[in-house]
Design an enzyme around this catalytic site. Structure first.
Site, PDB file in Angstrom:
ATOM      1  N   HIS A 164       0.800  -1.219   0.000  1.00 47.47           N
ATOM      2  CA  HIS A 164       0.000   0.000   0.000  1.00 47.47           C
ATOM      3  C   HIS A 164       0.834   1.271   0.000  1.00 47.47           C
ATOM      4  CE1 HIS A 164      -3.850   2.128   1.365  1.00 47.47           C
ATOM      5  NE2 HIS A 164      -4.194   1.387   0.324  1.00 47.47           N
ATOM      6  N   ASP A 223      16.302  10.490  -8.499  1.00 43.80           N
ATOM      7  CA  ASP A 223      17.759  10.677  -8.493  1.00 43.80           C
ATOM      8  C   ASP A 223      18.375  10.445  -7.116  1.00 43.80           C
ATOM      9  OD1 ASP A 223      17.865  11.180 -11.174  1.00 43.80           O
ATOM     10  OD2 ASP A 223      17.877  13.355 -10.976  1.00 43.80           O
ATOM     11  N   LYS A 242       2.946   4.530  -1.219  1.00 43.63           N
ATOM     12  CA  LYS A 242       2.733   5.518  -2.277  1.00 43.63           C
ATOM     13  C   LYS A 242       3.894   6.508  -2.215  1.00 43.63           C
ATOM     14  CE  LYS A 242      -2.191   5.144  -1.155  1.00 43.63           C
ATOM     15  NZ  LYS A 242      -1.955   4.257   0.002  1.00 43.63           N
TER      16      LYS A 242
END
Length: 228
Positions: free
Chosen positions: A160, A167, A162
């Site tokens: 779950h 870089d 996110k």
């Protein structure tokens, strides 16, 4: 003796001229160095739902390259900044690597941005939830077809997370699933921050999951019987 004095004066004059000639460049270098030292780390908070604006011109410019002239797309949508366009800019700033760890990914604009980075030579790795791999509208299949590395879980619980790391120095995280529904309709937030300590922690979590989700460790593939 007089001749020696004139030689010393001549050498000193030439030396002074060289110093004066190099002084502007030295001052410019010093100013640039100070600006780099004084540059504030990137900090940005985005709130959703995002205003519906044109992102096509931004994606076209990224596809054409930095030296290409900016051209309008000619659509009727507002050509202003929005939370989605600012998120796209943060992604498209990647030059070397992009790590994505997302539960849901169906936004065509964000999917296109990730593919553009891959085509540009940026190393892209994606971790997602197994239940979202083959859903209608998911960008995951398109990313895999483009040659981008994707790994998923095999657990009962959801993957779950996110977050994204650009870089290895800029963290993008928040409540937002990368879906059109969330971007245009949900109350969501995204934090974009350049902080080495937080980036290190999220990269550590990404690498841990990336290793755990290695396909060679999946247990749902049928095992070959001995002697066959």
């Amino acid at each position: 003796m007089r001749r020696l004095r004139w030689q010393v004066v001549a050498v000193a004059t030439v030396g002074l001229a060289l110093v004066l000639e190099a002084l502007p460049s030295a001052l410019l270098w010093l100013r640039a160095w100070r600006l780099r030292r004084q540059r504030r780390p990137q900090r940005e908070v985005l709130f959703f739902p995002s205003q519906v604006t044109c992102t096509e011109a931004l994606l076209q410019a990224a596809d054409a390259g930095p030296s290409a002239p900016l051209t309008g797309c000619g659509c009727s949508l507002p050509h202003t900044e929005s939370s989605l366009s600012r998120l796209l800019r943060a992604l498209l700033a990647a030059r070397a690597s992009l790590e994505l760890c997302l539960f849901a990914f169906s936004s065509p604009q964000l999917g296109r941005a990730v593919q553009l980075l891959h085509q540009r030579g940026v190393r892209v790795r994606v971790i997602t939830d197994c239940d979202y791999m083959a859903l209608n509208g998911s960008q995951i299949g398109l990313l895999r077809k483009a040659g981008i590395q994707v790994r998923h879980d095999q657990d009962l619980g959801y993957m779950h997370h996110k977050f994204a790391v650009v870089d290895r120095k800029v963290l993008i995280t928040g409540s937002l699933n990368w879906t059109t529904q969330a971007i245009q309709n949900n109350r969501e937030n995204v934090l974009i921050m350049e902080d080495a300590d937080y980036v290190r922690l999220f990269l550590g979590e990404f690498e841990r999951i990336w290793d755990e989700f290695n396909p060679t460790k999946y247990t749902f593939f049928p095992q070959k019987k001995r002697g066959h």
